[in-house]
Design a protein around this motif. Structure first.
Motif, PDB file in Angstrom:
ATOM      1  N   MET A   1     -17.621   2.610 -18.846  1.00 60.03           N
ATOM      2  CA  MET A   1     -18.561   3.864 -19.291  1.00 60.03           C
ATOM      3  C   MET A   1     -17.761   4.968 -18.613  1.00 60.03           C
ATOM      4  SD  MET A   1     -20.468   2.210 -21.113  1.00 60.03           S
ATOM      5  CE  MET A   1     -22.074   2.726 -21.683  1.00 60.03           C
ATOM      6  N   TYR A   2     -18.301   6.285 -19.522  1.00 65.51           N
ATOM      7  CA  TYR A   2     -17.715   7.415 -19.197  1.00 65.51           C
ATOM      8  C   TYR A   2     -18.826   8.271 -18.900  1.00 65.51           C
ATOM      9  CZ  TYR A   2     -13.704   5.186 -20.899  1.00 65.51           C
ATOM     10  OH  TYR A   2     -12.612   4.290 -21.204  1.00 65.51           O
ATOM     11  N   SER A   3     -18.591   9.465 -18.071  1.00 62.82           N
ATOM     12  CA  SER A   3     -19.465  10.137 -17.555  1.00 62.82           C
ATOM     13  C   SER A   3     -19.432  11.723 -18.390  1.00 62.82           C
ATOM     14  CB  SER A   3     -19.643  10.486 -16.070  1.00 62.82           C
ATOM     15  OG  SER A   3     -18.505  10.890 -15.652  1.00 62.82           O
ATOM     16  N   ASN A   4     -18.264  11.899 -18.850  1.00 64.94           N
ATOM     17  CA  ASN A   4     -18.011  13.198 -19.383  1.00 64.94           C
ATOM     18  C   ASN A   4     -17.038  13.219 -20.351  1.00 64.94           C
ATOM     19  OD1 ASN A   4     -17.688  16.016 -19.679  1.00 64.94           O
ATOM     20  ND2 ASN A   4     -16.528  16.446 -17.837  1.00 64.94           N
ATOM     21  N   ILE A   5     -17.642  13.178 -21.902  1.00 64.44           N
ATOM     22  CA  ILE A   5     -16.937  12.860 -22.936  1.00 64.44           C
ATOM     23  C   ILE A   5     -16.787  14.080 -23.848  1.00 64.44           C
ATOM     24  CG2 ILE A   5     -16.960  11.395 -25.145  1.00 64.44           C
ATOM     25  CD1 ILE A   5     -18.591   9.333 -23.643  1.00 64.44           C
ATOM     26  N   LEU A   6     -15.526  14.176 -24.385  1.00 65.53           N
ATOM     27  CA  LEU A   6     -15.206  15.199 -25.163  1.00 65.53           C
ATOM     28  C   LEU A   6     -15.176  14.482 -26.775  1.00 65.53           C
ATOM     29  CD1 LEU A   6     -14.512  18.388 -25.869  1.00 65.53           C
ATOM     30  CD2 LEU A   6     -12.144  17.500 -25.672  1.00 65.53           C
ATOM     31  N   VAL A   7     -15.594  15.088 -27.696  1.00 63.00           N
ATOM     32  CA  VAL A   7     -15.681  14.641 -29.027  1.00 63.00           C
ATOM     33  C   VAL A   7     -14.984  15.841 -29.829  1.00 63.00           C
ATOM     34  CG1 VAL A   7     -16.915  13.809 -31.312  1.00 63.00           C
ATOM     35  CG2 VAL A   7     -17.803  13.489 -29.005  1.00 63.00           C
ATOM     36  N   ALA A   8     -13.878  15.640 -30.348  1.00 62.11           N
ATOM     37  CA  ALA A   8     -12.943  16.761 -31.096  1.00 62.11           C
ATOM     38  C   ALA A   8     -13.418  16.386 -32.514  1.00 62.11           C
ATOM     39  CB  ALA A   8     -11.675  16.244 -30.945  1.00 62.11           C
ATOM     40  N   LEU A   9     -14.124  17.444 -33.357  1.00 60.35           N
ATOM     41  CA  LEU A   9     -14.485  17.485 -34.501  1.00 60.35           C
ATOM     42  C   LEU A   9     -13.668  18.489 -35.652  1.00 60.35           C
ATOM     43  CD1 LEU A   9     -18.468  17.821 -33.891  1.00 60.35           C
ATOM     44  CD2 LEU A   9     -17.011  15.572 -34.245  1.00 60.35           C
ATOM     45  N   SER A  10     -13.542  18.012 -36.836  1.00 54.23           N
ATOM     46  CA  SER A  10     -12.681  18.983 -37.468  1.00 54.23           C
ATOM     47  C   SER A  10     -14.000  19.508 -38.418  1.00 54.23           C
ATOM     48  CB  SER A  10     -11.790  18.417 -38.507  1.00 54.23           C
ATOM     49  OG  SER A  10     -11.419  19.106 -39.488  1.00 54.23           O
ATOM     50  N   LEU A  11     -14.250  20.777 -38.558  1.00 55.70           N
ATOM     51  CA  LEU A  11     -15.392  21.375 -39.393  1.00 55.70           C
ATOM     52  C   LEU A  11     -15.029  21.174 -40.927  1.00 55.70           C
ATOM     53  CD1 LEU A  11     -16.451  24.303 -37.207  1.00 55.70           C
ATOM     54  CD2 LEU A  11     -17.248  22.306 -37.090  1.00 55.70           C
ATOM     55  N   GLU A  12     -13.886  21.175 -41.239  1.00 56.07           N
ATOM     56  CA  GLU A  12     -13.553  21.083 -42.644  1.00 56.07           C
ATOM     57  C   GLU A  12     -13.455  19.702 -43.268  1.00 56.07           C
ATOM     58  OE1 GLU A  12     -11.133  22.001 -40.118  1.00 56.07           O
ATOM     59  OE2 GLU A  12     -11.732  24.259 -40.477  1.00 56.07           O
ATOM     60  N   HIS A  13     -13.814  18.768 -42.490  1.00 54.00           N
ATOM     61  CA  HIS A  13     -13.914  17.369 -43.039  1.00 54.00           C
ATOM     62  C   HIS A  13     -15.423  16.754 -42.771  1.00 54.00           C
ATOM     63  CE1 HIS A  13     -10.020  17.194 -44.141  1.00 54.00           C
ATOM     64  NE2 HIS A  13      -9.605  17.819 -42.989  1.00 54.00           N
ATOM     65  N   GLY A  14     -16.325  17.327 -42.733  1.00 50.50           N
ATOM     66  CA  GLY A  14     -17.729  17.028 -42.812  1.00 50.50           C
ATOM     67  C   GLY A  14     -18.316  16.114 -41.779  1.00 50.50           C
ATOM     68  N   ILE A  15     -18.276  14.710 -42.022  1.00 51.63           N
ATOM     69  CA  ILE A  15     -18.984  13.614 -41.017  1.00 51.63           C
ATOM     70  C   ILE A  15     -18.393  13.795 -39.693  1.00 51.63           C
ATOM     71  CG2 ILE A  15     -19.531  11.407 -40.968  1.00 51.63           C
ATOM     72  CD1 ILE A  15     -18.837  11.125 -43.775  1.00 51.63           C
ATOM     73  N   SER A  16     -19.405  13.830 -38.948  1.00 50.01           N
ATOM     74  CA  SER A  16     -19.259  13.913 -37.348  1.00 50.01           C
ATOM     75  C   SER A  16     -20.041  12.739 -36.614  1.00 50.01           C
ATOM     76  CB  SER A  16     -19.567  15.178 -36.783  1.00 50.01           C
ATOM     77  OG  SER A  16     -20.768  15.522 -36.828  1.00 50.01           O
ATOM     78  N   GLU A  17     -21.152  12.055 -37.409  1.00 51.82           N
ATOM     79  CA  GLU A  17     -22.058  11.444 -36.724  1.00 51.82           C
ATOM     80  C   GLU A  17     -21.346  10.010 -36.330  1.00 51.82           C
ATOM     81  OE1 GLU A  17     -22.555  12.546 -39.942  1.00 51.82           O
ATOM     82  OE2 GLU A  17     -23.998  13.966 -39.431  1.00 51.82           O
ATOM     83  N   PRO A  18     -20.285   9.378 -36.708  1.00 51.43           N
ATOM     84  CA  PRO A  18     -19.601   8.184 -36.367  1.00 51.43           C
ATOM     85  C   PRO A  18     -19.055   8.241 -34.940  1.00 51.43           C
ATOM     86  CG  PRO A  18     -19.320   8.331 -38.521  1.00 51.43           C
ATOM     87  CD  PRO A  18     -19.752   9.412 -38.297  1.00 51.43           C
ATOM     88  N   ALA A  19     -18.356   9.669 -34.803  1.00 45.82           N
ATOM     89  CA  ALA A  19     -17.855  10.106 -33.652  1.00 45.82           C
ATOM     90  C   ALA A  19     -18.797  10.316 -32.491  1.00 45.82           C
ATOM     91  CB  ALA A  19     -16.863  11.200 -33.849  1.00 45.82           C
ATOM     92  N   LEU A  20     -20.033  10.813 -32.893  1.00 40.82           N
ATOM     93  CA  LEU A  20     -20.778  11.442 -31.667  1.00 40.82           C
ATOM     94  C   LEU A  20     -21.552   9.842 -31.396  1.00 40.82           C
ATOM     95  CD1 LEU A  20     -22.472  14.366 -33.278  1.00 40.82           C
ATOM     96  CD2 LEU A  20     -21.174  14.112 -31.269  1.00 40.82           C
ATOM     97  N   ALA A  21     -21.950   9.134 -32.173  1.00 31.38           N
ATOM     98  CA  ALA A  21     -22.331   7.702 -32.164  1.00 31.38           C
ATOM     99  C   ALA A  21     -21.388   6.812 -31.137  1.00 31.38           C
ATOM    100  CB  ALA A  21     -22.506   6.915 -33.347  1.00 31.38           C
TER     101      ALA A  21
END
Length: 114
Positions: A1-21
Motif C-alpha cells: 500500500m502507498y501513502s502518497n499517490i500521483l495520478v497523471a491525467l490527460s484532460l484531452e482523453h476524457g475518462i479518469s475514473e479507472p485511474a482514480l479507482a
C-alpha cells in the motif's frame, strides 16, 4: 500500500475514473492522492504566429478542465504542471513531493494518435 499517490491525467482523453479507482485501491489509510495534468505550452517558435494571450487562455482552460474533472473528488487534490516533457515533469514532481506510487491514466488511441 502507498501513502502518497500521483495520478497523471490527460484532460484531452476524457475518462479518469479507472485511474482514480486504481489509486484508491492502492492507498493506505490516511494517505493522499494528487491528480496531475501536464499542460504543454505552445512552442516558442509557434508563439510568434499566435494571437497575444493565447498561451494564458490555454492554461486557464486547462485549469478549468482539471477542476471540472475533479469536482466530485473531494479527497483528491490537484496540480497543473507546465512542461514540454510530460514524463520528466511527472518524475520531477514525484521526486520533489515524496510520491511513492504513480498511476498513469490510459486511453484508447484514436486516428490522430497514429
Amino acid at each position: 500500500m502507498y501513502s502518497n499517490i500521483l495520478v497523471a491525467l490527460s484532460l484531452e482523453h476524457g475518462i479518469s475514473e479507472p485511474a482514480l479507482a486504481a489509486a484508491r485501491a492502492l492507498l493506505s489509510e490516511g494517505g493522499k492522492i494528487t491528480a496531475a495534468h501536464i499542460h504543454e505550452p505552445p512552442n516558442r517558435q509557434i508563439m510568434y504566429y499566435m494571437d497575444e494571450g493565447i498561451a494564458e487562455k490555454s492554461l486557464e482552460k486547462a485549469k478549468a478542465s482539471l477542476a471540472e474533472r475533479l469536482k466530485d473528488e473531494a479527497e483528491v487534490s490537484s496540480v497543473l504542471i507546465e512542461s514540454q516533457s510530460a514524463g520528466r515533469a511527472i518524475t520531477e514532481y514525484a521526486n520533489k513531493h515524496g510520491i511513492d506510487c504513480i498511476v498513469l491514466a490510459s486511453h484508447k488511441p484514436g486516428m490522430k494518435d497514429f
